[in-house]
Design a protein around this motif. Structure first.
Motif, short mmCIF file in Angstrom:
data_model
loop_
_atom_site.label_atom_id
_atom_site.label_comp_id
_atom_site.label_asym_id
_atom_site.label_seq_id
_atom_site.Cartn_x
_atom_site.Cartn_y
_atom_site.Cartn_z
N GLY A 30 20.96 37.91 -52.98
CA GLY A 30 21.97 37.19 -52.20
C GLY A 30 21.66 35.71 -52.13
N LYS A 31 20.38 35.38 -52.00
CA LYS A 31 19.96 33.97 -51.95
C LYS A 31 20.26 33.27 -53.27
CE LYS A 31 16.25 33.11 -49.61
NZ LYS A 31 14.84 32.97 -49.18
N VAL A 32 19.95 33.95 -54.38
CA VAL A 32 20.22 33.39 -55.71
C VAL A 32 21.72 33.12 -55.88
CG1 VAL A 32 20.26 33.90 -58.20
CG2 VAL A 32 18.22 34.42 -56.85
N THR A 33 22.52 34.11 -55.52
CA THR A 33 23.97 33.99 -55.67
C THR A 33 24.52 32.86 -54.81
OG1 THR A 33 24.07 36.38 -56.04
CG2 THR A 33 26.15 35.25 -55.58
N TYR A 34 24.02 32.75 -53.58
CA TYR A 34 24.50 31.71 -52.67
C TYR A 34 24.19 30.32 -53.21
CZ TYR A 34 25.47 29.31 -48.26
OH TYR A 34 25.99 28.48 -47.31
N SER A 47 17.64 42.67 -59.67
CA SER A 47 18.16 43.16 -58.39
C SER A 47 17.17 44.08 -57.68
CB SER A 47 19.49 43.90 -58.60
OG SER A 47 19.33 45.01 -59.45
N ARG A 48 16.36 44.79 -58.46
CA ARG A 48 15.35 45.67 -57.86
C ARG A 48 14.13 44.87 -57.40
NH1 ARG A 48 18.22 48.68 -61.40
NH2 ARG A 48 18.47 50.92 -61.02
N VAL A 49 13.72 43.90 -58.22
CA VAL A 49 12.53 43.11 -57.90
C VAL A 49 12.80 42.14 -56.75
CG1 VAL A 49 10.95 41.34 -58.78
CG2 VAL A 49 11.49 43.32 -60.18
N LEU A 50 13.95 41.46 -56.82
CA LEU A 50 14.26 40.45 -55.80
C LEU A 50 14.79 41.08 -54.52
CD1 LEU A 50 15.99 37.72 -58.04
CD2 LEU A 50 13.61 37.79 -57.27
N THR A 51 15.25 42.32 -54.59
CA THR A 51 15.95 43.05 -53.52
C THR A 51 17.29 42.39 -53.22
OG1 THR A 51 15.12 41.87 -51.54
CG2 THR A 51 13.71 43.60 -52.47
N GLU A 52 18.10 43.06 -52.42
CA GLU A 52 19.44 42.54 -52.14
C GLU A 52 19.40 41.21 -51.39
OE1 GLU A 52 18.93 45.96 -49.06
OE2 GLU A 52 18.05 45.26 -50.95
N ARG A 94 22.33 40.12 -47.34
CA ARG A 94 22.44 41.50 -47.85
C ARG A 94 23.87 41.80 -48.30
NH1 ARG A 94 24.25 46.44 -46.56
NH2 ARG A 94 23.11 48.21 -47.47
N ASP A 95 24.84 41.41 -47.50
CA ASP A 95 26.24 41.64 -47.86
C ASP A 95 26.60 40.91 -49.14
OD1 ASP A 95 26.10 42.84 -45.35
OD2 ASP A 95 28.18 42.34 -44.88
N VAL A 96 26.07 39.69 -49.29
CA VAL A 96 26.30 38.93 -50.53
C VAL A 96 25.68 39.66 -51.70
CG1 VAL A 96 25.85 36.78 -51.75
CG2 VAL A 96 26.44 36.72 -49.33
N GLY A 97 24.48 40.22 -51.50
CA GLY A 97 23.81 40.96 -52.57
C GLY A 97 24.59 42.20 -52.98
N ILE A 98 25.11 42.95 -52.00
CA ILE A 98 25.92 44.14 -52.30
C ILE A 98 27.18 43.74 -53.06
CG2 ILE A 98 27.31 45.98 -51.26
CD1 ILE A 98 24.36 46.54 -50.99
#
Length: 488
Positions: free
Chosen positions: A42-46, A33-38, A243-247
């Motif tokens: 978010g892209k990974v999760t999507y 989460s720190r390396v990929l940033t939010e 970003r919202d997905v990442g949060i």
């Protein structure tokens, strides 16, 4: 084939396996989460969420059906071989359908920027099919899948630190996730020959027809489940941004792993409950059902207290300061720690063994519909907090429908109500520790979290013993007797 390890041993093995799925994400997720940033997260999760819909089609409700039905004939090698072969044949067919659907959406303009990632992630559909993971739960071979899982998790962890070094390494991250699944499932396929012989030759439609109706119900359940579990991510990604997905992903991470850990208790007994029910062992069936429910509550209560109180520290630990907006979302999802495991218990440990898939189907559909409606209303105004509220409301509706339609089948002994009160009282000192330790403002958040967890865990179980709570006190007495016996 007819010698099965004790439920306690299976539980310990599965608990270790699921615990490792918590320990390793606690190492990998904060780093990723720190390396990929939010945005990268978010892209990974999507992408993984989109692929999960096609994994669902390939799975077609086979897993739970195979475990419950296969458990009834697992002592007959010939029948089991035939049954597993039929399940595998159906799974191959549904996998092909899943890939056809995937190819169609792959060329949609919306997915143009995600195509490379989708190609990597979609290979899990094939490996999950050939892996026949459900076979090992059917025969209660938890020792093998625990050792195997730990090995591939360790390898994936090492490779993560080698290949994922900046925000452009999203593809590597997804690839390593696939590697862990692929390695485990390939090993499964070859190792399964020690237990069964798969042959799809000579299988006819008449052989598999009898499985299709109940499996279709379970597929419907799975579809509805994925909709109300994943629609929040999908709709956040569509209506808001990465970003919202990442949060939201950061907020749900610990909730998911804790739910998974708690559910691991009931997962272990599914095959055994089905076996008891099919062999008219009613006393054993209801006794096991009641004990599992009590043990679930024993873990759920402190988990809810801890999740609410330590929400800021959890986010700092697993994601970092950039994700602190997720703290209120974590606290909203605390209710899910109760609703989700209990819903799973009612569905798969109460209804499944007695063939009440229809109730599971309608309850899950109710949750799916309500979740979509709530997401439509709440996400535009409250974003990830709205998605969390929608999830909790959906789980609540699933529980209400399950109890309303199946109350005559939910026969949990109520004479242990005082035991639940003891559990709640034992968890209350956690609030005291929280208030006292909070005043030590100079304390590092990692040290604070460690002290909180240690103090709360010791106090919780000590009070359960002092109050003579059934489960913990009886195990404590057994341990004391064993120690005294060894000292003699």
């Amino acid at each position: 084939m007819n010698k099965y390890k004790s439920i306690k041993y299976n539980f310990i093995m599965n608990f270790i396996r699921v615990l490792m799925t918590i320990v390793f994400p606690m190492i990998t997720f904060p780093y990723a989460s720190r390396v990929l940033t939010e945005y990268g997260l978010g892209k990974v999760t999507y992408v993984t969420t989109m692929v999960s819909y096609f994994q669902l089609i390939a799975a077609f409700g086979i897993s739970n059906y195979a475990i419950t039905e296969g458990a009834k004939i697992r002592n007959d090698r010939q029948k089991l071989n035939r049954f597993v072969s039929e399940m595998f044949y159906i799974n191959l067919f549904t996998m092909v359908i899943a890939y056809i659907g995937f190819i169609i959406i792959f060329f949609f303009p919306h997915f143009k920027t995600y195509r490379y990632l989708l190609l990597i992630s979609c290979t899990t559909i094939f490996f999950s099919t050939v892996g026949i993971e459900w076979l090992y739960e059917l025969i209660e071979e938890y020792q093998y899948i625990t050792i195997r899982s730990i090995i591939f998790q360790v390898v994936s962890l090492v490779l993560l630190f080698v290949f994922v070094k900046n925000s452009n390494d999203v593809a590597w991250y997804i690839g390593l996730t696939v590697f862990a699944t692929a390695g485990s499932n390939i090993l499964n396929f070859f190792h399964s020959k020690n237990y069964i012989k798969i042959s799809i030759k000579g299988i006819r439609y008449t052989d598999i027809k009898k499985h299709l109706k109940p499996m279709t119900y379970m597929f419907g359940v799975s579809v509805a489940s994925v909709i109300y579990l994943n629609s929040d991510i999908t709709m956040l990604g569509t209506m808001k941004n990465n970003r919202d997905v990442g949060i939201y992903t950061a907020a749900t991470k610990m909730n998911q792993v804790l739910c998974q850990l708690i559910k691991s208790i009931s997962t272990v007994v599914l095959a055994r409950l089905s076996f008891y029910k099919s062999n008219d062992k009613e006393d054993e069936y209801y006794n096991l059902l009641t004990n599992v429910f009590r043990f679930l509550i024993l873990l759920i209560i402190p988990a809810m207290f801890g999740m609410y109180l330590l929400a800021p520290q959890i986010i700092m630990l697993i994601s970092g300061e950039r994700y602190m907006d997720a703290v209120p979302t974590v606290r909203i999802l605390v209710l899910n720690l109760f609703l989700s495991p209990i819903n799973g218990f009612i569905a798969y440990q109460v209804f499944m063994p007695i063939k009440k898939e229809k109730i599971i189907f309608w309850a899950t559909c109710g949750g799916a519909v309500s979740n979509i409606i709530m997401n439509l209303f709440l996400i535009p105004y409250l974003s990830y907090n709205g998605a969390a509220m929608a999830t909790v409301i959906a789980e609540g509706i699933v529980m209400l429908i399950s109890v309303f339609l199946g109350k005559e089948y939910i026969k949990i002994e109520n004479n242990g109500a005082s035991e639940y009160v003891k559990m709640f009282i034992s968890a209350c000192p956690m609030v005291v520790f929280y208030v006292v330790l909070r005043k030590m403002v100079s304390m590092n958040f990692i040290i604070y979290t460690f002290i909180m967890v240690l103090c709360c865990s010791v106090t919780y179980f000590a009070l359960l013993i002092i109050l003579k709570e059934d489960i913990v006190y009886s195990e404590f007495v057994k341990i004391l007797k064993e120690k005294r016996r060894k000292l003699r």
